[in-house]
Design a protein around this motif. Sequence first.
Motif, PDB file in Angstrom:
ATOM      1  N   UNK A   1       0.819  -1.201   0.000  1.00 52.84           N
ATOM      2  CA  UNK A   1       0.000   0.000   0.000  1.00 52.84           C
ATOM      3  C   UNK A   1       0.858   1.259   0.000  1.00 52.84           C
ATOM      4  N   UNK A   2       1.935   1.249   0.780  1.00 56.69           N
ATOM      5  CA  UNK A   2       2.826   2.408   0.820  1.00 56.69           C
ATOM      6  C   UNK A   2       3.528   2.605  -0.520  1.00 56.69           C
ATOM      7  N   UNK A   3       3.910   1.516  -1.173  1.00 59.89           N
ATOM      8  CA  UNK A   3       4.541   1.623  -2.491  1.00 59.89           C
ATOM      9  C   UNK A   3       3.553   2.191  -3.507  1.00 59.89           C
ATOM     10  N   UNK A   4       2.307   1.729  -3.460  1.00 64.83           N
ATOM     11  CA  UNK A   4       1.286   2.259  -4.372  1.00 64.83           C
ATOM     12  C   UNK A   4       1.027   3.733  -4.120  1.00 64.83           C
ATOM     13  N   UNK A   5       0.941   4.113  -2.862  1.00 59.75           N
ATOM     14  CA  UNK A   5       0.725   5.510  -2.508  1.00 59.75           C
ATOM     15  C   UNK A   5       1.899   6.379  -2.970  1.00 59.75           C
ATOM     16  N   UNK A   6       3.105   5.908  -2.766  1.00 58.60           N
ATOM     17  CA  UNK A   6       4.290   6.646  -3.191  1.00 58.60           C
ATOM     18  C   UNK A   6       4.300   6.815  -4.705  1.00 58.60           C
ATOM     19  N   UNK A   7       3.963   5.751  -5.424  1.00 58.31           N
ATOM     20  CA  UNK A   7       3.899   5.822  -6.893  1.00 58.31           C
ATOM     21  C   UNK A   7       2.871   6.856  -7.337  1.00 58.31           C
TER      22      UNK A   7
END
Length: 182
Positions: free
Chosen positions: A148-154
């Motif tokens: 989720x954090x990777x998706x949000x960062x992207x």
Amino acid sequence: MTTSTTYSAVVWTKQGLAKLMSASQQGLSLTITHVSAGSEAYTPSDTQTQLRQQQQIVPIGGAEKLDNNHLRFSALFDGEKTYDVKEIGIWSEGTLAAVYSIANQQLNHKAANAAWVEMFTLDVSTLPSNNISFEMGVNNANIFMAKELASLTHAQLLQGKNLIQQAHSNMLLEERLRKAGL
């Protein structure tokens, strides 16, 4: 799960209290490092040196001091093991400092290949709480949010890129309007 009629306090072990008092006298603190879970339900004893049916021991994942009387910390239990959680041990390095269990009660369940995160709140109002600290391990519950954090960062990076492109387009448009005398 516990109810108000089955509530039982954490039992501090004699060896855990001795380690705490020794550390306090030296100006040091008792460092809580690990939490263990076991599968036997009983009334804990202050003479215990281990859990009766320990299944898993994990490092502390996070901790905070809520106030002078309460400390909160978390632990992440994961892996292939499956067991009913009926006893909890709180460890200071190799010393069992405290035990929580209720006779004939299941506290939780750890399923195979699943993770279980538990938050613990300790009432230390009768202890020198300023002399209790935590050592966090690498087993942190935030790993659950990695995708989720990777998706949000992207998404934020894409938004930033679009804002920069829009600002650049606005700058070029202003420059053209200025040259046209508008």
